[in-house]
Design an enzyme around this catalytic site. Structure first.
Site, mmCIF file in Angstrom:
data_model
loop_
_atom_site.group_PDB
_atom_site.id
_atom_site.type_symbol
_atom_site.label_atom_id
_atom_site.label_comp_id
_atom_site.label_asym_id
_atom_site.label_seq_id
_atom_site.Cartn_x
_atom_site.Cartn_y
_atom_site.Cartn_z
ATOM 1 N N TRP A 188 0.866 -1.186 0.000
ATOM 2 C CA TRP A 188 0.000 0.000 0.000
ATOM 3 C C TRP A 188 0.896 1.227 0.000
ATOM 4 C CZ3 TRP A 188 -0.347 4.076 3.587
ATOM 5 C CH2 TRP A 188 -1.229 5.083 3.157
ATOM 6 N N GLU A 229 -2.978 -2.841 -2.685
ATOM 7 C CA GLU A 229 -4.152 -2.314 -1.970
ATOM 8 C C GLU A 229 -4.603 -0.949 -2.485
ATOM 9 O OE1 GLU A 229 -3.461 -1.879 2.245
ATOM 10 O OE2 GLU A 229 -5.532 -1.281 2.642
ATOM 11 N N LYS A 231 -7.123 2.482 -2.954
ATOM 12 C CA LYS A 231 -7.753 3.422 -2.030
ATOM 13 C C LYS A 231 -8.346 4.570 -2.827
ATOM 14 C CE LYS A 231 -6.735 5.802 2.252
ATOM 15 N NZ LYS A 231 -5.881 5.826 3.446
ATOM 16 N N ASP A 262 -9.764 -3.030 1.311
ATOM 17 C CA ASP A 262 -9.854 -2.472 2.657
ATOM 18 C C ASP A 262 -11.232 -1.827 2.784
ATOM 19 O OD1 ASP A 262 -9.777 -0.402 4.731
ATOM 20 O OD2 ASP A 262 -7.639 -0.841 4.889
ATOM 21 N N HIS A 265 -11.727 2.003 2.313
ATOM 22 C CA HIS A 265 -11.076 2.688 1.196
ATOM 23 C C HIS A 265 -11.992 3.075 0.050
ATOM 24 C CE1 HIS A 265 -6.631 1.524 2.105
ATOM 25 N NE2 HIS A 265 -7.270 2.026 3.141
ATOM 26 N N HIS A 289 -8.682 -6.238 4.178
ATOM 27 C CA HIS A 289 -8.372 -5.461 5.367
ATOM 28 C C HIS A 289 -9.719 -5.110 5.983
ATOM 29 C CE1 HIS A 289 -3.995 -3.879 4.724
ATOM 30 N NE2 HIS A 289 -4.070 -5.184 4.909
ATOM 31 N N ASP A 297 -11.942 7.184 6.013
ATOM 32 C CA ASP A 297 -11.124 5.992 6.280
ATOM 33 C C ASP A 297 -10.516 6.117 7.675
ATOM 34 O OD1 ASP A 297 -9.541 3.696 5.911
ATOM 35 O OD2 ASP A 297 -7.883 4.885 5.133
ATOM 36 N N ASP A 299 -10.451 4.100 10.235
ATOM 37 C CA ASP A 299 -9.859 2.922 10.868
ATOM 38 C C ASP A 299 -10.334 2.700 12.299
ATOM 39 O OD1 ASP A 299 -7.889 1.641 8.873
ATOM 40 O OD2 ASP A 299 -7.403 3.764 8.731
ATOM 41 N N ASP A 329 -7.464 -4.188 9.830
ATOM 42 C CA ASP A 329 -6.706 -2.947 9.663
ATOM 43 C C ASP A 329 -7.441 -1.781 10.304
ATOM 44 O OD1 ASP A 329 -5.031 -0.934 8.973
ATOM 45 O OD2 ASP A 329 -5.417 -1.008 6.814
#
Ligand code: RNT
Ligand code: ZN
Length: 422
Positions: A188, A229, A231, A262, A265, A289, A297, A299, A329
């Protein structure tokens, strides 16, 4: 535990009967769940700090907020914390390591990383039966300060990151060989622009060429698998991200590598669950993820929400537990970090169990018959089926705490260990 052993058994027997009436074998579901290995992201334990440059700033358009005490300051502390998390999860799980979690007495540049800088992780993983996955760290570094790495216009900077990614694949291969289970090495990069670019194409061509250079050397897939990955945006790359979904989907397809999805993302209302069946028609394997974006994003810790359930159901409905590598993640520094890890990982397993208990045959039959009323009715009934009793039983038979009891372990650890960290 608040529930007596015999009540727990009784609750499970009743649940088993309810599921059997729908043609679902709870024992089979539990046996399948037992084989699932979740890759725990090492970076939840120290807010994506790593040990290359203690106290260094996190960059690359991602951010950990909060200052809850107890974050791991050394690799030993991080491993100790992880041991607690693994002890609270049913089954045997993996570790997802980032390159900045190296251990070395002297400064090692990222393009000069070697397997030996991870030998303590390897020993620990071997002793505890964890597979390991790996990630080059293409952020939090002076050479990524302007937001570009593999797609940088400067050939020297690109070369540095290419070398770092090559070194990372070799470290992945090392883990794969040592631990006898392939490492997924996931790339990433943060590359992108805050504002509208004049040229969207050139950085993507540069990224393609850099990735081709990274992947030029073939590595035995028994040891290392490569993933990229995508995004949509990051902090400071709101208008343009070089490694977009379209870029990496096409790249992964043409180079026969893995694509990483993810959950944080994409557009805020776009979920990754619906992407799985399409991608699996064309790609052999995926990496997930599992995360939770809140407005962006962000997380956040993975909760047992609709998105998570949809992801788990799609993995199971596609019979893809062996083709989808499941990693977590997120990085929440505002609560006990061991709890953050454990809650998200337990939720992910719990969602998979719920999916494994779905009466797929009946639902599919309704669909084929065009009986969408029954399909909807059963889908809704399933939401109040006694699946919690199966989860409790799973925890109990696999010798991990049932219900809230895992928090007692964490509180105790906080008192004895985390509270002592300045
Ligand atoms: C960033 C990506 C990436 C990172 C980790 C730390 O948006 O999700 O996976 O979170 O590499
Ligand atoms: Zn991610």
């Amino acid at each position: 535990m608040t529930l007596s052993e015999s009540n727990l058994q009784t609750a499970y027997s009743l649940a088993k009967e309810r599921y059997a009436a729908l043609g679902v074998d709870t024992e089979k579901a539990l046996a399948r769940l037992e084989k699932v290995a979740i890759s725990l992201h090492c970076w939840q334990g120290d807010d994506v700090g790593g040990f290359e440059n203690p106290g260094g700033e996190l960059s690359g358009g991602i951010a950990a907020t909060g200052n809850y005490p107890g974050k791991a300051r050394t690799a030993d502390e991080l491993r100790k914390d992880l041991d607690v998390v693994y002890s609270l999860l049913p089954g045997s799980h993996r570790l997802n390591l980032h390159a900045i979690y190296l251990e070395s007495d002297s400064k090692v540049e990222r393009d000069a990383l070697e397997p030996r800088h991870f030998s303590a992780w390897k020993d620990w993983a071997k002793t505890n039966g964890h597979g390991v996955d790996f990630n080059p760290t293409c952020f939090s570094h002076p050479k990524s300060a302007d937001g570009f790495t593999l797609a940088h216009r400067d050939a020297g900077i690109r070369k540095f990151w290419i070398e770092h990614c090559i070194a990372s694949r070799k470290i992945g291969e090392y883990f794969g060989k040592e631990l006898r289970t392939p490492a997924v090495t996931n790339i990433w990069i943060p590359d992108g622009y805050k504002d509208s670019p004049a040229d969207r194409r050139t950085p993507r061509e540069l990224l393609r060429d850099s990735l081709d250079a990274v992947l030029a050397e073939k590595i035995d897939p028994r040891y290392n698998l490569d993933a990229v990955e995508p995004k949509l945006f990051g902090i400071g790359s709101e208008s343009y991200v070089v490694g977009s979904m379209e870029f990496y989907t096409a790249y992964a397809l043409s180079r026969k590598i893995l694509l990483t999805l993810d959950a944080g993302h994409f557009h805020p209302t776009e979920t990754i669950a619906d992407k799985i069946s399409s991608l699996l028609i064309y790609l052999d394997e995926l990496l997930l993820h599992v995360s939770r974006g809140v407005r962006w994003d962000s997380d956040h810790v993975v909760t047992f929400n609709d998105d998570l359930q949809a992801i788990a159901h799609e993995i199971v409905r596609n019979d893809a537990l062996e083709r989808i590598h499941i990693g977590l993640d997120y990085f929440d520094a505002s609560i006990n970090r061991v709890a953050a890890w454990t809650i998200g990982a337990r939720n992910t397993l719990r969602a998979l169990l719920m999916a494994l208990l779905e009466p797929q045959a009946i639902l599919k039959q309704y669909e084929v018959e065009g009986d969408f009323s029954s399909r909807l009715a059963l889908q809704e009934e399933l939401k109040s089926m006694p699946f919690g009793a199966v989860w409790d039983y799973c925890c109990s038979t696999m010798n991990v705490p049932v219900g809230m009891d895992f928090m007692n372990v964490i509180k105790d650890y906080e008192r004895k260990e985390l509270a002592k960290r300045a």
